[in-house]
Design a protein around this motif. Structure first.
Motif: not given
Length: 194
Positions: A112-114, A129-130, A133
């Motif tokens: 995950t991003a985390e 996240y960017s 994306a």
């Protein structure tokens, strides 16, 4: 390209205004239907609902500006990507040495991003996240870039391994490491490997 963004924003605004007007007309029809039904006992809740509806309908507001203004601001702004291309053609996260390749690799493994931020503490969650994306919206281009990077790395490794100077340095390094390990083993300082 700017005109396309503007046109889509205008279309979005017009769509919201149209939907709001339909909602307004539906409320008017509801009030008319409510007023034409035979009166029973009027409750306090009925009065409050009628008052709220009438206030809403009689307002001068022709569109839900509380909704549209923030949306339009968001549409007009562009999201800046936290990515930069180095002079060697590697895509990195701005302000760090972490490559997009690393982010995508972890993402493909199911992180995950985390979890990626935990692996790379110099990155912010928003940057990760960017980056994800960006990868997801430009998957084909990024996959081609990753393949080119892998090919370039293979070529570089092959060049290094075929270089006689490199081979001599590696042989010398192995010899020194083996000599140190043998000396440590003779002194009883060596720890078993594995």
């Amino acid at each position: 390209m700017t005109s396309t963004k503007l046109e889509s924003g205008v279309f979005f605004t017009q769509t919201l205004a149209f939907r709001y007007r339909l909602f307004e007309l539906s409320l008017q029809n509801l009030v008319v239907a409510h007023e034409s039904t035979p009166k029973k006992e009027t409750t306090k809740a009925d009065c409050q609902l009628s008052t709220l509806l009438l206030q809403r309908l009689s307002s001068d507001q022709t569109r839900p500006s509380r909704i549209i203004k923030p949306i339009m601001v968001a549409l007009e702004e562009t999201i800046s990507m936290p990515l930069v291309v180095t002079e060697h053609g590697t895509i990195r996260i701005k302000g760090s040495r972490v490559s997009l390749d690393s982010i995508v690799h972890h993402f493909k493994l199911g992180a995950t991003a985390e979890q990626i931020v935990q692996s790379f503490p110099s990155l912010s969650l928003g940057d990760v996240y960017s980056s994800i994306a960006y990868y997801l919206t430009h998957r084909q281009e990024i996959e081609e870039y990753l393949q080119e990077q892998e090919t370039a790395a293979d070529v570089l490794q092959e060049q290094l391994e075929s270089n006689p100077d490199y081979q001599a340095e590696i042989a010398e390094l192995r010899s020194r490491m083996l000599g140190r390990w043998t000396a440590a083993q003779e002194n009883g300082d060596a720890t078993p490997i594995g």
